[in-house]
Design a protein around this motif. Sequence first.
Motif, short mmCIF file in Angstrom:
data_model
loop_
_atom_site.label_atom_id
_atom_site.label_comp_id
_atom_site.label_asym_id
_atom_site.label_seq_id
_atom_site.Cartn_x
_atom_site.Cartn_y
_atom_site.Cartn_z
N LEU A 79 1.14 -1.85 0.21
CA LEU A 79 -0.09 -0.39 0.75
C LEU A 79 1.07 1.05 -0.36
O LEU A 79 0.67 2.09 -0.81
CB LEU A 79 -1.35 0.05 1.21
CG LEU A 79 -1.43 0.79 1.20
CD1 LEU A 79 -2.73 1.41 -0.07
CD2 LEU A 79 -2.75 0.88 2.77
N LYS A 80 1.63 1.68 0.67
CA LYS A 80 2.41 2.20 1.25
C LYS A 80 2.93 3.09 -0.43
O LYS A 80 3.74 3.57 -1.16
CB LYS A 80 3.94 2.38 1.67
CG LYS A 80 4.55 3.77 2.02
CD LYS A 80 5.70 3.43 3.07
CE LYS A 80 6.60 4.49 4.07
NZ LYS A 80 7.88 3.67 4.54
N GLU A 87 5.94 -11.44 3.48
CA GLU A 87 4.72 -11.78 4.32
C GLU A 87 3.30 -11.09 3.48
O GLU A 87 3.11 -10.04 3.65
CB GLU A 87 4.76 -10.88 6.59
CG GLU A 87 4.00 -11.95 6.85
CD GLU A 87 3.98 -11.49 8.34
OE1 GLU A 87 3.67 -12.27 9.23
OE2 GLU A 87 5.22 -10.61 8.76
N LEU A 88 1.47 -11.99 4.16
CA LEU A 88 1.00 -11.28 3.19
C LEU A 88 0.12 -10.82 4.16
O LEU A 88 0.48 -10.84 5.61
CB LEU A 88 0.37 -12.46 3.06
CG LEU A 88 0.42 -13.22 1.87
CD1 LEU A 88 -0.66 -14.61 1.68
CD2 LEU A 88 0.31 -13.07 0.23
N PRO A 89 -0.60 -10.02 4.27
CA PRO A 89 -1.41 -8.54 4.70
C PRO A 89 -2.29 -9.24 5.65
O PRO A 89 -2.99 -10.15 5.29
CB PRO A 89 -1.69 -7.58 4.51
CG PRO A 89 -1.79 -8.21 2.23
CD PRO A 89 -1.08 -8.81 2.80
N GLN A 115 -8.20 -5.82 2.63
CA GLN A 115 -9.04 -4.95 2.28
C GLN A 115 -8.77 -3.33 2.51
O GLN A 115 -9.33 -3.01 1.73
CB GLN A 115 -9.95 -4.92 3.42
CG GLN A 115 -10.98 -6.55 3.17
CD GLN A 115 -11.25 -7.09 2.39
OE1 GLN A 115 -11.83 -6.02 1.48
NE2 GLN A 115 -11.26 -7.88 2.13
N GLU A 116 -7.94 -2.86 3.44
CA GLU A 116 -7.47 -1.93 2.97
C GLU A 116 -7.17 -1.08 2.18
O GLU A 116 -6.91 -0.39 0.79
CB GLU A 116 -6.65 -1.72 3.92
CG GLU A 116 -6.04 0.06 4.48
CD GLU A 116 -5.60 0.60 5.44
OE1 GLU A 116 -5.15 1.67 5.16
OE2 GLU A 116 -4.75 -0.38 6.23
N GLN A 136 2.58 -17.84 5.50
CA GLN A 136 2.31 -18.16 5.59
C GLN A 136 2.03 -19.52 4.57
O GLN A 136 2.42 -19.17 3.71
CB GLN A 136 0.96 -17.73 5.24
CG GLN A 136 0.94 -16.27 5.90
CD GLN A 136 1.46 -15.09 5.78
OE1 GLN A 136 2.49 -15.39 4.76
NE2 GLN A 136 0.51 -13.78 6.40
N SER A 137 0.76 -20.51 4.35
CA SER A 137 0.81 -21.30 3.36
C SER A 137 0.26 -20.95 2.18
O SER A 137 0.44 -19.49 1.81
CB SER A 137 -0.44 -22.17 3.80
OG SER A 137 -1.58 -21.34 3.37
#
Length: 254
Positions: free
Chosen positions: A36-37, A63-65, A71-72, A104-105
Amino acid sequence: MRKVIDAHIHLDKYPEAEISEIITDAAALVAVSNDLKSCEQNAALSQRYPTVRPAFGFHPEQELPTEEGMQELFSWIKTNKEKAVAIGEVGLPYYLRRKGKLLQSYDQYIEYLEAFIVLAKQLGKPIALHAVYDDAHIVCDLLEKHTIEKAHFHWFKGDDKIVERLAANGYFISVTPDVVYESEIKKLVQYYPLNKIMLETDGPWPFEGPFAGKRTRPAMIHGIMTEISSIKRYLLDNVYEQIFLNTNDFYVVK
């Protein structure tokens, strides 16, 4: 000097003092985003520099948010869709997986990518993909599932089978300066149709061979043009013209 477009560059990762010089190297630059940034920074750069064309997305090699963060990001992209030429960079974490460093998976990464593919279709935007080797088959499955036609596999690498599949589907690939010294990429260029090739730097990523120790800039694309002309045995002027048209038409950067 002949006109070129850098089809994939992380412009926001360069020091501010360099950006005003870097953009003079090309007629346009597709500035892909990492999060996002990064999206916000590239949107701001496009307001300051008319030749900067931002793509909004989330780089998969991290890494995933959280669900809230996702959603943001999606909400922001939808709100700012008119500023974007594409959704990107998005894809699958091949290098994290290979190193055993997934946070994460893998299924979560696939789900996240599919959400971006759906978003690209909803917004009518092309999609810029980080998907190499075995991951490209998974991505092709998703693109075919959602009938996506405008897909760009950046800095693509893969076996003959997936290369044939990409070409058959009419997907674009892009080539970096490593084509000058990497036999694998030379072979890819020799096979792939010229009208489905774009060129990129993926800057500020550094390169080896004749580019070792040099700051990555869009001006390096001229060296890629010369190499492609040699590999395909096409006139250099024709290579410049075709690749400019490819990129301009795909991203509508004019």
